[in-house]
Motif scaffolding. Sequence first.
Motif, PDB file in Angstrom:
ATOM      1  N   ALA A 285       0.874  -1.159  -0.129  1.00 18.47           N
ATOM      2  CA  ALA A 285      -0.016   0.088   0.014  1.00 18.47           C
ATOM      3  C   ALA A 285       0.805   1.246   0.075  1.00 18.47           C
ATOM      4  N   GLY A 286       0.617   2.122  -0.785  1.00 14.11           N
ATOM      5  CA  GLY A 286       1.132   3.461  -0.953  1.00 14.11           C
ATOM      6  C   GLY A 286       2.504   3.377  -1.691  1.00 14.11           C
ATOM      7  N   ASN A 287       3.130   2.040  -2.109  1.00 13.02           N
ATOM      8  CA  ASN A 287       4.439   1.970  -2.882  1.00 13.02           C
ATOM      9  C   ASN A 287       3.951   1.634  -4.272  1.00 13.02           C
ATOM     10  N   TRP A 288       2.835   1.049  -4.486  1.00 11.65           N
ATOM     11  CA  TRP A 288       2.449   0.613  -5.858  1.00 11.65           C
ATOM     12  C   TRP A 288       1.039   1.456  -6.243  1.00 11.65           C
ATOM     13  N   PRO A 289       1.407   2.737  -6.557  1.00  4.80           N
ATOM     14  CA  PRO A 289       0.072   3.670  -6.754  1.00  4.80           C
ATOM     15  C   PRO A 289      -1.201   3.118  -7.405  1.00  4.80           C
ATOM     16  N   GLY A 290      -2.280   3.157  -6.905  1.00  2.00           N
ATOM     17  CA  GLY A 290      -3.454   2.827  -7.778  1.00  2.00           C
ATOM     18  C   GLY A 290      -3.959   1.455  -7.584  1.00  2.00           C
ATOM     19  N   LEU A 291      -3.342   0.561  -7.032  1.00  2.00           N
ATOM     20  CA  LEU A 291      -3.873  -0.679  -6.533  1.00  2.00           C
ATOM     21  C   LEU A 291      -5.103  -0.720  -5.699  1.00  2.00           C
ATOM     22  N   PRO A 292      -6.251  -1.597  -5.921  1.00  2.00           N
ATOM     23  CA  PRO A 292      -7.224  -1.676  -5.089  1.00  2.00           C
ATOM     24  C   PRO A 292      -6.917  -2.169  -3.739  1.00  2.00           C
ATOM     25  N   PHE A 295      -5.765  -5.824  -3.487  1.00  2.00           N
ATOM     26  CA  PHE A 295      -4.206  -6.057  -3.850  1.00  2.00           C
ATOM     27  C   PHE A 295      -3.515  -5.595  -3.045  1.00  2.00           C
ATOM     28  N   GLU A 296      -3.485  -4.654  -2.098  1.00  2.00           N
ATOM     29  CA  GLU A 296      -2.676  -4.123  -1.410  1.00  2.00           C
ATOM     30  C   GLU A 296      -2.565  -4.991  -0.142  1.00  2.00           C
ATOM     31  N   ALA A 297      -3.540  -5.743   0.371  1.00  2.00           N
ATOM     32  CA  ALA A 297      -3.521  -6.666   1.157  1.00  2.00           C
ATOM     33  C   ALA A 297      -2.648  -8.145   0.995  1.00  2.00           C
ATOM     34  N   GLY A 298      -2.368  -8.212  -0.374  1.00  2.00           N
ATOM     35  CA  GLY A 298      -1.384  -9.350  -0.715  1.00  2.00           C
ATOM     36  C   GLY A 298      -1.732  -9.761  -2.107  1.00  2.00           C
ATOM     37  N   ILE A 311       4.058  -4.294 -16.003  1.00  2.00           N
ATOM     38  CA  ILE A 311       4.010  -5.127 -14.844  1.00  2.00           C
ATOM     39  C   ILE A 311       2.588  -5.662 -14.705  1.00  2.00           C
ATOM     40  N   TYR A 312       2.328  -6.636 -14.239  1.00  2.00           N
ATOM     41  CA  TYR A 312       1.067  -7.390 -14.023  1.00  2.00           C
ATOM     42  C   TYR A 312       0.919  -7.760 -12.714  1.00  2.00           C
ATOM     43  N   PHE A 313      -0.037  -7.564 -11.744  1.00  2.00           N
ATOM     44  CA  PHE A 313      -0.234  -8.264 -10.664  1.00  2.00           C
ATOM     45  C   PHE A 313      -1.648  -8.847 -10.518  1.00  2.00           C
ATOM     46  N   PHE A 314      -1.724 -10.026  -9.876  1.00  2.00           N
ATOM     47  CA  PHE A 314      -2.840 -10.923  -9.780  1.00  2.00           C
ATOM     48  C   PHE A 314      -3.302 -10.979  -8.497  1.00  2.00           C
TER      49      PHE A 314
END
Length: 314
Positions: A285-292, A295-298, A311-314
């Motif tokens: 949280a806060g270091n990858w801006p715009g994530l829901p 997603f910030e929880a893991g 870069i893609y996060f799932f």
Amino acid sequence: MNERVVRISQDVAEAVRAVEEAGGRVLHRYDRVLIVEGDDLPELRSDVELTEAENLAVEAFRLRKTPAYQEAKRNRPDRDKEWGKDDLDAPDADEEQAAPSLRAVAKPTSERMINEIAVGVVLVNGTDPGYVMSAADRVAAVADVQEGLDWLAAQEPNAKITWAYDVRVATVDIEPWQGARWKGLPETFYKGIDAALFREDNNATYFFKGDQYVRFSAGSTTADAGYPKPIAGNWPGLPASFQSGIDAAFWRESNDAVYLFKGSQYVRFTKVPDGVDAGYPKPIAGNWPGLPASFEAGLDAALMRKDNHKIYFF
């Protein structure tokens, strides 16, 4: 009543009749080995050489009588609970399907369960080290079968059940995971990995599972020698929580760095041998801006696509 093992050289029917005439009962029969119940039974021992199945019967009986085995049975999880009750979930995930099976279990034992009943036990061994069933494993398996069938017979003592065994050992010599595209992985890795990573700085691919990882060097068709290795000690500076396993990983082209994620945190390696970069771990949280927030929880997985540098996060 006392249980004991007897070995016979005379006719089986005669031996069984002698036990019954003395007021006893044959609980388990393995050809010339009988496990009998009763006091003041006739002496039926002999010095006959036992088969593998008969030896298993004797060793299983001895194991069941050890304090350690009996203590383990007394303290086994959920010992006095019933399926679908006492906070113990039914084995069938669908409750509507499970209900009939639970009702069936509650019914009395079948009227066909009387006198002598055949029991087939197949012990499956393998040639691959990961599939070998040790002698102790075989004995423990037969001991648990004896123990369970003792309980079942006791549900209706008047049935006077004798369990007549046919024990076979089958050896399966097929190659586990034959034809796998990633050869040389440990068994657990083939059933699912936690994270995967390709590093362009050394052209190696890494798979992570639990607290271990494996490496495939560039062009290799099998895992590198010496793997799997523990994460701890081989990825310097990782927090303890990361050493027990990671959730996601990727290599980033723009800074030639490796990122590992665990829960709501992540670490960065600018140079893997030198250890985790200073100031890490950091929160997602806060270091990858715009994530829901979810997603910030893991994360479950991450990757960088070489063709579009995204870069893609799932």
